[in-house]
Design a protein around this motif. Structure first.
Motif, PDB file in Angstrom:
ATOM      1  N   UNK B 190       0.807  -1.222   0.000  1.00  0.00           N
ATOM      2  CA  UNK B 190       0.000   0.000   0.000  1.00  0.00           C
ATOM      3  C   UNK B 190       0.840   1.272   0.000  1.00  0.00           C
ATOM      4  N   UNK B 191       2.043   1.182   0.518  1.00  0.00           N
ATOM      5  CA  UNK B 191       2.915   2.357   0.434  1.00  0.00           C
ATOM      6  C   UNK B 191       3.156   2.679  -1.038  1.00  0.00           C
ATOM      7  N   UNK B 192       3.437   1.635  -1.822  1.00  0.00           N
ATOM      8  CA  UNK B 192       3.700   1.825  -3.248  1.00  0.00           C
ATOM      9  C   UNK B 192       2.413   2.202  -3.988  1.00  0.00           C
ATOM     10  N   UNK B 193       1.339   1.471  -3.708  1.00  0.00           N
ATOM     11  CA  UNK B 193       0.078   1.730  -4.395  1.00  0.00           C
ATOM     12  C   UNK B 193      -0.471   3.112  -4.030  1.00  0.00           C
ATOM     13  N   UNK B 194      -0.327   3.475  -2.757  1.00  0.00           N
ATOM     14  CA  UNK B 194      -0.773   4.796  -2.308  1.00  0.00           C
ATOM     15  C   UNK B 194       0.002   5.895  -3.029  1.00  0.00           C
ATOM     16  N   UNK B 195       1.299   5.706  -3.160  1.00  0.00           N
ATOM     17  CA  UNK B 195       2.117   6.700  -3.864  1.00  0.00           C
ATOM     18  C   UNK B 195       1.667   6.818  -5.320  1.00  0.00           C
ATOM     19  N   UNK B 196       1.421   5.667  -5.948  1.00  0.00           N
ATOM     20  CA  UNK B 196       0.970   5.682  -7.349  1.00  0.00           C
ATOM     21  C   UNK B 196      -0.392   6.361  -7.477  1.00  0.00           C
ATOM     22  N   UNK B 197      -1.286   6.059  -6.541  1.00  0.00           N
ATOM     23  CA  UNK B 197      -2.633   6.643  -6.597  1.00  0.00           C
ATOM     24  C   UNK B 197      -2.590   8.165  -6.483  1.00  0.00           C
ATOM     25  N   UNK B 198      -1.752   8.650  -5.562  1.00  0.00           N
ATOM     26  CA  UNK B 198      -1.701  10.094  -5.324  1.00  0.00           C
ATOM     27  C   UNK B 198      -0.922  10.798  -6.438  1.00  0.00           C
ATOM     28  N   UNK B 199       0.124  10.121  -6.939  1.00  0.00           N
ATOM     29  CA  UNK B 199       0.885  10.688  -8.057  1.00  0.00           C
ATOM     30  C   UNK B 199      -0.010  10.811  -9.283  1.00  0.00           C
ATOM     31  N   UNK B 200      -0.864   9.805  -9.491  1.00  0.00           N
ATOM     32  CA  UNK B 200      -1.768   9.827 -10.646  1.00  0.00           C
ATOM     33  C   UNK B 200      -2.735  11.010 -10.564  1.00  0.00           C
ATOM     34  N   UNK B 201      -2.958  11.514  -9.341  1.00  0.00           N
ATOM     35  CA  UNK B 201      -3.834  12.686  -9.175  1.00  0.00           C
ATOM     36  C   UNK B 201      -3.046  13.991  -9.308  1.00  0.00           C
ATOM     37  N   UNK B 202      -1.801  13.881  -9.740  1.00  0.00           N
ATOM     38  CA  UNK B 202      -1.004  15.075  -9.986  1.00  0.00           C
ATOM     39  C   UNK B 202      -0.276  15.608  -8.768  1.00  0.00           C
ATOM     40  N   UNK B 226      11.209   3.744  16.461  1.00  0.00           N
ATOM     41  CA  UNK B 226      10.276   3.574  15.345  1.00  0.00           C
ATOM     42  C   UNK B 226      10.967   3.872  14.015  1.00  0.00           C
ATOM     43  N   UNK B 227      11.809   4.891  14.021  1.00  0.00           N
ATOM     44  CA  UNK B 227      12.525   5.244  12.786  1.00  0.00           C
ATOM     45  C   UNK B 227      13.586   4.206  12.438  1.00  0.00           C
ATOM     46  N   UNK B 228      14.334   3.772  13.477  1.00  0.00           N
ATOM     47  CA  UNK B 228      15.376   2.762  13.224  1.00  0.00           C
ATOM     48  C   UNK B 228      14.777   1.514  12.606  1.00  0.00           C
ATOM     49  N   UNK B 229      13.574   1.155  13.051  1.00  0.00           N
ATOM     50  CA  UNK B 229      12.940  -0.058  12.549  1.00  0.00           C
ATOM     51  C   UNK B 229      12.126   0.200  11.280  1.00  0.00           C
ATOM     52  N   UNK B 230      12.096   1.482  10.859  1.00  0.00           N
ATOM     53  CA  UNK B 230      11.344   1.880   9.650  1.00  0.00           C
ATOM     54  C   UNK B 230       9.927   1.315   9.681  1.00  0.00           C
ATOM     55  N   UNK B 231       9.233   1.531  10.804  1.00  0.00           N
ATOM     56  CA  UNK B 231       7.874   0.996  10.957  1.00  0.00           C
ATOM     57  C   UNK B 231       6.835   1.899  10.316  1.00  0.00           C
ATOM     58  N   UNK B 232       7.163   3.201  10.222  1.00  0.00           N
ATOM     59  CA  UNK B 232       6.176   4.152   9.722  1.00  0.00           C
ATOM     60  C   UNK B 232       6.721   4.924   8.521  1.00  0.00           C
ATOM     61  N   UNK B 233       5.952   4.916   7.455  1.00  0.00           N
ATOM     62  CA  UNK B 233       6.278   5.754   6.300  1.00  0.00           C
ATOM     63  C   UNK B 233       5.142   6.740   6.088  1.00  0.00           C
ATOM     64  N   UNK B 234       5.512   7.938   5.703  1.00  0.00           N
ATOM     65  CA  UNK B 234       4.493   8.909   5.327  1.00  0.00           C
ATOM     66  C   UNK B 234       4.670   9.265   3.866  1.00  0.00           C
ATOM     67  N   UNK B 235       3.544   9.541   3.207  1.00  0.00           N
ATOM     68  CA  UNK B 235       3.596  10.118   1.871  1.00  0.00           C
ATOM     69  C   UNK B 235       3.375  11.611   2.074  1.00  0.00           C
ATOM     70  N   UNK B 236       4.408  12.394   1.763  1.00  0.00           N
ATOM     71  CA  UNK B 236       4.338  13.827   2.042  1.00  0.00           C
ATOM     72  C   UNK B 236       4.185  14.611   0.745  1.00  0.00           C
ATOM     73  N   UNK B 237       3.522  15.747   0.866  1.00  0.00           N
ATOM     74  CA  UNK B 237       3.268  16.609  -0.302  1.00  0.00           C
ATOM     75  C   UNK B 237       3.202  18.055   0.174  1.00  0.00           C
ATOM     76  N   UNK B 238       3.435  18.994  -0.742  1.00  0.00           N
ATOM     77  CA  UNK B 238       3.301  20.400  -0.343  1.00  0.00           C
ATOM     78  C   UNK B 238       1.837  20.792  -0.170  1.00  0.00           C
ATOM     79  N   UNK B 239       1.534  21.487   0.916  1.00  0.00           N
ATOM     80  CA  UNK B 239       0.197  22.101   1.037  1.00  0.00           C
ATOM     81  C   UNK B 239       0.417  23.602   1.256  1.00  0.00           C
ATOM     82  N   UNK B 240       0.476  24.047   2.517  1.00  0.00           N
ATOM     83  CA  UNK B 240       0.652  25.489   2.728  1.00  0.00           C
ATOM     84  C   UNK B 240       2.074  25.928   2.412  1.00  0.00           C
TER      85      UNK B 240
END
Lengths: 79, 309
Positions: B190-202, B226-240
């Motif tokens: 889902x990290x990959x699919x989520x990135x593709x889904x959001x990228x497809x929306x521009x 949590x970071x050392x174990x890479x348990x959490x990834x965020x998909x980040x984008x510009x807003x404000x």
């Protein structure tokens, strides 16, 4: 002895799945069942016992990963 | 890049004002709590249908919870140990007429009437998946695990001028409960699919290893872990701000934290591992409005087509 106090604090705060008596100084505490939440209790108890404050740079898994590394960190902070 | 708070706050206030002026956000007088216009809500609904279509092949179980969680269940999630400053506890009046009179007198005198209230049996939900685990307590998963489609309003007490940092907002999630292999595989997929889904929306998204905002100095140890174990990834984008990016989705592994606490077992008797993708619906809408403008009729054809607008 620092190491004795560290062992005592680990007994009360560590919530380990492996008995402390079976752990060597260099045994991996995370393998022995130390959770990140238990690490918080451990850190606060160590600070209280030794009157120290771990700086941000030491707030990592590495510092609390073994009895040895905990003792090293305390000694470094007491110098 | 290190930005001063003043510069960032100014960017937040400016974008918030633009959204308010355009009628997209209706301010409530409390930072981070807004009414949303029909246009804003329409984009959320369209995005949700997009998420539904993109997850349909997994035939998820669909469950919807109210934004409330029993106090007992709340206490089993470790939220109070890790995010005490973000919690929302629901209190109400429990008393007789005399107590009521005192309450109203305090209110009229501008005194602290809220201190007279009593905690109820419920807490505000801090994450969309929290109400799910208690309903699965003491169960055994099928071999293939379970995938659950969730959406809920969640509360986080963090008032901010940033229009993207709302105190109450919606998360749409696909949660997986399974083995120590199935759960991280779901997260990675889902990290990959989520990135593709959001990228497809521009949207200009990128995945980054992240940590939750654990409370206090002890929380720094947890964040580092949590970071050392890479348990959490965020998909980040510009807003404000284009420099300080905003997480619009996250994909996380919880290891066996919930499986152990709620005694959810895999088919072979091990504590279940859980993982999720969470889409921040208001933030994604804000990112789309920022990227493509406030008029969805003028958005790129391919984006309109994907969202079936």
């Amino acid at each position: 002895m620092i190491i004795q106090s560290v062992r005592e604090i680990l007994t009360t705060q560590g919530r380990l799945s492996t008995p402390l008596s079976e752990l060597r100084e260099d045994s991996d505490l995370y393998h022995a069942g130390l959770t990140s939440l238990a690490t918080v209790g451990l850190m606060l108890a160590l600070e209280e016992e030794f009157d120290i404050e771990f700086p941000d740079s030491m707030l990592s898994r590495k510092t609390f990963g073994s009895i040895e590394s905990i003792v090293d960190a305390i000694e470094a902070l007491q110098d | 890049m290190c930005l001063s708070h003043d510069v960032l706050d100014e960017a937040y206030r400016q974008y918030q004002q633009e959204l308010v002026d355009a009628g997209l956000l209706l301010p409530s007088g409390v930072p981070g709590v807004y009414g949303l216009s029909g246009l804003f809500e329409g984009i959320i609904e369209a995005f949700e249908r997009y998420v539904t279509r993109m997850g349909a092949h997994l035939t998820p179980e669909v469950v919807r919870f109210p934004p409330l969680l029993s106090r007992d269940s709340y206490l089993r999630t470790d939220h109070i140990e890790t995010f005490p400053d973000l919690m929302g506890s629901v209190h109400s009046f429990v008393g007789k007429e005399k107590d009521h009179l005192k309450l109203v007198q305090k209110k009229e005198a501008g005194e602290g009437w809220a201190e007279s209230l009593t905690p109820t049996d419920v807490m505000l939900v801090p994450a969309a998946c929290y109400p799910l685990y208690p309903t699965m307590a003491n169960s055994t998963l099928p071999d293939e695990g379970r995938v659950v489609d969730l959406r809920a309003f969640v509360f986080r007490h963090e008032p901010s001028p940033d229009p993207a940092r709302m105190q109450i907002f919606r998360q749409r999630e696909y949660v997986m409960l399974g083995t120590a292999e199935q759960a991280p595989a779901h997260r990675d997929y889902w990290l990959k699919r989520g990135e593709e889904m959001l990228t497809a929306l521009g949207l200009d998204v990128k995945p980054v290893v992240a940590n939750d905002p654990f409370f206090g100095r002890g929380g720094r140890v947890m964040a580092a872990t949590q970071k050392e174990q890479a348990l959490k990834y965020e998909l980040v984008a510009p807003i404000a701000s284009t420099e300080k990016l905003t997480a619009i989705s996250s994909s996380n592994c919880h290891l066996d934290h919930f499986g152990r606490e709620f005694n959810i077992k895999t088919a072979d008797g091990q504590p279940a591992h859980t993982a999720c993708i969470g889409f921040g619906l208001e933030r994604i809408t804000l990112a789309l409005l920022k990227k493509h403008g406030f008029d969805p009729n003028a958005w790129p054809v391919d984006v309109r087509s994907l969202l079936e607008l």
